[in-house]
Design an enzyme around this catalytic site. Structure first.
Site, PDB file in Angstrom:
ATOM      1  N   ASP A  11       0.848  -1.238  -0.038  1.00  0.00           N
ATOM      2  CA  ASP A  11       0.021  -0.139   0.196  1.00  0.00           C
ATOM      3  C   ASP A  11       1.025   1.174   0.053  1.00  0.00           C
ATOM      4  O   ASP A  11       1.574   1.537   0.867  1.00  0.00           O
ATOM      5  CB  ASP A  11      -0.985  -0.024   1.154  1.00  0.00           C
ATOM      6  CG  ASP A  11      -1.944   1.011   1.186  1.00  0.00           C
ATOM      7  OD1 ASP A  11      -2.121   1.649  -0.071  1.00  0.00           O
ATOM      8  OD2 ASP A  11      -3.063   0.986   1.998  1.00  0.00           O
ATOM      9  N   ASP A 105      -3.047   2.178  -6.046  1.00  0.00           N
ATOM     10  CA  ASP A 105      -1.759   2.149  -5.065  1.00  0.00           C
ATOM     11  C   ASP A 105      -1.730   1.170  -4.054  1.00  0.00           C
ATOM     12  O   ASP A 105      -1.009   1.226  -3.200  1.00  0.00           O
ATOM     13  CB  ASP A 105      -1.854   3.695  -4.361  1.00  0.00           C
ATOM     14  CG  ASP A 105      -2.902   3.762  -3.643  1.00  0.00           C
ATOM     15  OD1 ASP A 105      -4.143   3.233  -4.068  1.00  0.00           O
ATOM     16  OD2 ASP A 105      -2.992   4.393  -2.419  1.00  0.00           O
ATOM     17  N   GLU A 106      -2.546  -0.025  -4.531  1.00  0.00           N
ATOM     18  CA  GLU A 106      -2.541  -1.043  -3.613  1.00  0.00           C
ATOM     19  C   GLU A 106      -2.843  -2.342  -4.319  1.00  0.00           C
ATOM     20  O   GLU A 106      -3.505  -2.286  -5.316  1.00  0.00           O
ATOM     21  CB  GLU A 106      -3.649  -0.670  -2.489  1.00  0.00           C
ATOM     22  CG  GLU A 106      -4.180  -1.551  -1.303  1.00  0.00           C
ATOM     23  CD  GLU A 106      -5.088  -1.513  -0.704  1.00  0.00           C
ATOM     24  OE1 GLU A 106      -5.369  -2.163   0.408  1.00  0.00           O
ATOM     25  OE2 GLU A 106      -5.923  -0.395  -1.112  1.00  0.00           O
TER      26      GLU A 106
END
Length: 392
Positions: A11, A105-106
């Site tokens: 993350d 983003d994860e």
């Protein structure tokens, strides 16, 4: 029962805000809110400096301004965030094709079949991910590691920002039991209130709750929540088959100006990709070449093979064909970045009579695993060790 899975959750820390600070260093240390001020606007991301004032994602920006009047509000630049996200996911693809992207983003990564290839276990792979992401993008990622998705995500959350945490099987109860019950996946605000009314405030209390009483109060979810409280989660990492690929790329400090140099680096990258493909027991049909010429003009070229392959020679031959075509078409060919990848994985097909034998490749893989990467390479690769600088 097989060996425990090795799952990593990555993350990025305050991703949109971090990208803005990366592009505008003068904003470093300021309370930064990504989201324009307006009656209908909401916060996309807030920097950690802004979060100290209570600013959170999805909050109206006018509320955020009341909480932090000195905050700097900047518009969302989604194209830029996607560009950086692609660099991050390229790092993921270099350690495993089993990637479940949750957002820009994860992601979850199943690295179970990559452990032997990289050596040092799941933490070595997690450390590599953090280092490569910061090297290529300048951004920090929090990395959680465990034997299932629930615990891997919890590990990254508990260690933020710039986190790095592994939850081992023998640590599960020690980590979970003291946590507020609302930290568990699928336990939302309403469920949390219902559990509080039963006197259950921690995960440990949920784990030890009497199942019948819990079910009477909470219904069918009760058994599921107790499994989570025990740290049990059998959900697999679910990659998008259309995006599954294995690749390697290099950014050069000094641009490459000769085809001979470029072909040497291509051989080095092809060996790395071939080794990873064989470690994953995969065979691919589509070869992709990625080139970037200064300043930031990126091109990709693809070639489809007649049969799926895991042979470095076939991968390299296809890459050479693509690179030579691109080079010949350029007036002033210069390379800032070079990469090669393989995709469109298929079930292993029966080898034809003249198909390259995987024996030599697998022997080289074993030698490199035992004595270190680069112990045994093709002769052409040696040229890439002179006059070139590798960033990735």
């Amino acid at each position: 029962m097989g060996s425990p899975r090795a799952i990593i959750h990555v993350d990025m820390d305050a991703f949109y805000a971090a990208v803005e600070v990366l592009d505008h260093p003068q904003w470093r240390g300021l309370p930064l809110v990504v989201g324009e001020l307006g009656p209908r606007s909401v916060v996309s991301t807030a920097s950690y400096e802004a979060r100290r004032y209570g600013v959170r994602s999805a909050m109206p920006t006018l509320t955020a301004q009341r909480l932090c009047p000195q905050a700097l509000f900047v518009p969302v630049r989604m194209a830029r965030y996607r560009e950086v996200s692609a660099e991050v996911f390229a790092v993921f693809g270099e350690v495993t094709p089993e990637i479940e992207g949750l957002s820009l983003d994860e992601a979850f990564l199943d690295v179970s079949r990559s452990l032997r290839l990289f050596g040092g276990g799941i933490e070595a792979i997690g450390r590599r991910l953090k280092q490569e992401i910061v090297r290529r993008t300048g951004l920090n990622a929090s990395v959680g590691m465990a034997h299932n998705k629930l615990l891997a995500k919890l590990a990254s959350e508990l260690s933020k920002p710039d986190g790095f945490l592994r939850i081992r099987p023998e640590q599960v109860h020690a980590v979970l039991d003291p946590l507020p019950v609302g930290r568990l996946w699928t336990v939302g605000k309403v469920a949390e209130s219902n559990l509080h009314r039963l006197g259950i405030r921690t995960v440990g209390e949920l784990r030890f709750a009497e199942p019948r009483r819990l079910q009477q109060a909470c219904g069918n979810q009760a058994a599921h929540w107790q499994r989570l409280a025990r740290g049990e989660d059998d959900r697999p990492v679910q990659p998008d088959a259309g995006e599954k690929s294995i690749s390697a790329e290099t950014t050069f400090v000094t641009d490459l100006t000769t085809l001979d140099q470029a072909l040497s680096w291509l051989a080095r990258l092809a060996e790395r990709v071939g080794e990873r493909v064989r470690a994953q027991q995969l065979k691919g049909r589509t070869i992709t070449l990625k080139v970037r010429k200064p300043p930031f003009e990126t091109h990709t070229r693809q070639l489809s093979l007649g049969e799926p392959t895991d042979a470095t020679r076939e991968l390299l031959d296809a890459g050479r064909t693509l690179l030579q075509r691109w080079w010949a078409a350029e007036k002033d060919p210069r390379l800032r970045l070079l990469g090669i990848g393989i995709s469109q994985f298929a079930a292993e097909a029966q080898s034809g009579l003249f198909a390259p034998s995987p024996g030599q490749d697998r022997l080289a893989d074993r030698i490199n695993q035992r004595f270190g990467q680069g112990s045994l390479v093709r002769g052409v690769v040696l040229k890439s060790r002179r006059g070139g600088s590798e960033n990735s």
